[in-house]
Design a protein around this motif. Structure first.
Motif, short mmCIF file in Angstrom:
data_model
loop_
_atom_site.label_atom_id
_atom_site.label_comp_id
_atom_site.label_asym_id
_atom_site.label_seq_id
_atom_site.Cartn_x
_atom_site.Cartn_y
_atom_site.Cartn_z
N GLU A 8 0.81 -1.22 0.00
CA GLU A 8 0.00 0.00 0.00
C GLU A 8 0.84 1.27 0.00
N ARG A 9 2.14 1.17 -0.19
CA ARG A 9 3.04 2.34 -0.17
C ARG A 9 3.77 2.42 -1.51
N SER A 10 4.25 3.61 -1.83
CA SER A 10 4.99 3.72 -3.09
C SER A 10 6.13 4.73 -3.00
N ILE A 11 7.13 4.50 -3.84
CA ILE A 11 8.29 5.38 -3.97
C ILE A 11 8.39 5.77 -5.43
N LEU A 12 8.39 7.05 -5.70
CA LEU A 12 8.60 7.54 -7.06
C LEU A 12 10.05 7.97 -7.18
N PHE A 13 10.71 7.49 -8.22
CA PHE A 13 12.12 7.81 -8.47
C PHE A 13 12.23 8.44 -9.84
N ASN A 14 12.59 9.72 -9.88
CA ASN A 14 12.79 10.44 -11.13
C ASN A 14 14.26 10.82 -11.20
#
Length: 121
Positions: A8-14
Protein backbone atom coordinates in the motif's frame (compact mmCIF):
# COMPACT_ATOMS: atom_id res chain seq x y z
CA UNK A 1 10.85 7.78 -13.90
CA UNK A 2 9.68 4.80 -11.89
CA UNK A 3 6.84 4.45 -9.39
CA UNK A 4 7.64 1.44 -7.21
CA UNK A 5 4.63 0.07 -5.34
CA UNK A 6 5.10 -1.98 -2.17
CA UNK A 7 1.70 -3.25 -1.03
CA UNK A 8 0.00 0.00 0.00
CA UNK A 9 3.04 2.34 -0.17
CA UNK A 10 4.99 3.72 -3.09
CA UNK A 11 8.29 5.38 -3.97
CA UNK A 12 8.60 7.54 -7.06
CA UNK A 13 12.12 7.81 -8.47
CA UNK A 14 12.79 10.44 -11.13
CA UNK A 15 16.41 10.41 -12.21
CA UNK A 16 16.67 13.90 -13.66
CA UNK A 17 15.36 17.42 -13.19
CA UNK A 18 12.61 17.08 -15.72
CA UNK A 19 9.08 15.83 -16.10
CA UNK A 20 5.91 15.89 -18.14
CA UNK A 21 3.36 17.60 -15.95
CA UNK A 22 0.38 15.55 -17.17
CA UNK A 23 2.12 12.30 -16.31
CA UNK A 24 3.18 13.52 -12.86
CA UNK A 25 -0.37 14.69 -12.05
CA UNK A 26 -2.02 11.37 -12.96
CA UNK A 27 0.38 8.96 -11.21
CA UNK A 28 -1.52 6.57 -8.97
CA UNK A 29 -1.06 5.73 -6.26
CA UNK A 30 0.43 9.05 -5.20
CA UNK A 31 3.90 8.38 -3.82
CA UNK A 32 4.69 8.33 -0.11
CA UNK A 33 8.37 9.00 -0.80
CA UNK A 34 9.85 10.81 -3.77
CA UNK A 35 13.45 10.72 -4.96
CA UNK A 36 14.03 13.62 -7.34
CA UNK A 37 17.03 14.45 -9.47
CA UNK A 38 18.05 17.97 -8.50
CA UNK A 39 21.04 18.73 -10.72
CA UNK A 40 21.19 20.62 -13.99
CA UNK A 41 18.59 22.71 -15.81
CA UNK A 42 14.96 21.79 -15.40
CA UNK A 43 12.99 20.42 -18.34
CA UNK A 44 9.21 20.91 -18.31
CA UNK A 45 7.14 19.02 -20.90
CA UNK A 46 10.19 18.53 -23.11
CA UNK A 47 11.23 22.20 -23.06
CA UNK A 48 13.68 24.16 -20.89
CA UNK A 49 11.92 25.41 -17.74
CA UNK A 50 11.80 29.19 -17.43
CA UNK A 51 12.52 29.53 -13.73
CA UNK A 52 14.77 28.17 -11.03
CA UNK A 53 15.43 24.54 -10.21
CA UNK A 54 13.87 25.20 -6.79
CA UNK A 55 10.64 26.39 -8.43
CA UNK A 56 10.53 23.34 -10.69
CA UNK A 57 11.14 20.92 -7.82
CA UNK A 58 8.34 22.60 -5.87
CA UNK A 59 6.02 22.28 -8.88
CA UNK A 60 6.78 18.56 -9.09
CA UNK A 61 5.74 18.12 -5.45
CA UNK A 62 2.44 19.84 -6.11
CA UNK A 63 1.79 17.67 -9.18
CA UNK A 64 2.43 14.60 -7.02
CA UNK A 65 0.06 15.69 -4.24
CA UNK A 66 2.75 16.94 -1.80
CA UNK A 67 4.28 13.64 -0.66
CA UNK A 68 5.44 13.44 2.97
CA UNK A 69 9.15 12.83 2.26
CA UNK A 70 11.57 13.82 -0.49
CA UNK A 71 15.15 12.79 -1.12
CA UNK A 72 17.37 14.54 -3.67
CA UNK A 73 19.61 12.69 -6.10
CA UNK A 74 22.21 13.70 -8.70
CA UNK A 75 23.03 16.91 -6.84
CA UNK A 76 26.08 15.95 -4.83
CA UNK A 77 29.76 16.44 -5.65
CA UNK A 78 30.80 15.32 -9.11
CA UNK A 79 33.93 15.31 -11.25
CA UNK A 80 32.13 17.10 -14.11
CA UNK A 81 30.46 20.50 -14.30
CA UNK A 82 28.54 21.88 -12.48
CA UNK A 83 30.44 19.84 -9.82
CA UNK A 84 27.79 20.49 -7.15
CA UNK A 85 24.20 21.74 -6.88
CA UNK A 86 23.23 23.73 -3.79
CA UNK A 87 19.74 22.52 -2.82
CA UNK A 88 19.19 24.92 0.10
CA UNK A 89 16.68 27.16 -1.72
CA UNK A 90 14.79 24.15 -3.06
CA UNK A 91 14.53 22.59 0.40
CA UNK A 92 13.19 25.84 1.90
CA UNK A 93 10.58 26.24 -0.86
CA UNK A 94 9.51 22.61 -0.73
CA UNK A 95 9.07 22.57 3.06
CA UNK A 96 7.33 25.96 3.23
CA UNK A 97 3.79 24.56 3.54
CA UNK A 98 4.77 22.01 6.19
CA UNK A 99 3.37 18.97 4.34
CA UNK A 100 6.66 17.74 2.87
CA UNK A 101 9.98 17.08 4.55
CA UNK A 102 13.19 17.06 2.52
CA UNK A 103 15.57 14.50 4.02
CA UNK A 104 19.17 15.69 4.15
CA UNK A 105 21.36 12.79 3.18
CA UNK A 106 25.05 12.05 3.47
CA UNK A 107 27.06 10.38 0.74
CA UNK A 108 27.64 6.70 1.47
CA UNK A 109 25.09 6.44 4.31
CA UNK A 110 22.12 4.07 4.20
CA UNK A 111 18.59 5.24 4.94
CA UNK A 112 15.62 3.12 5.92
CA UNK A 113 12.51 4.15 4.04
CA UNK A 114 8.91 4.08 5.27
CA UNK A 115 9.89 5.15 8.76
CA UNK A 116 8.47 8.23 10.42
CA UNK A 117 11.97 9.71 10.44
CA UNK A 118 13.98 8.04 7.63
CA UNK A 119 16.18 6.49 10.29
CA UNK A 120 19.81 5.94 9.36
CA UNK A 121 20.90 2.29 9.55
Amino acid sequence: MYNFIFKERSILFNTHLGAYEGIMRCIEPKPDIVILGAGGRANHNGRPFQGSAAQFLTNQLQWLGNPPEVFFSLHDKSIIKPYYTDTTAAKLMMERDGRTRVVDTELGKQYELFQSDAVRK
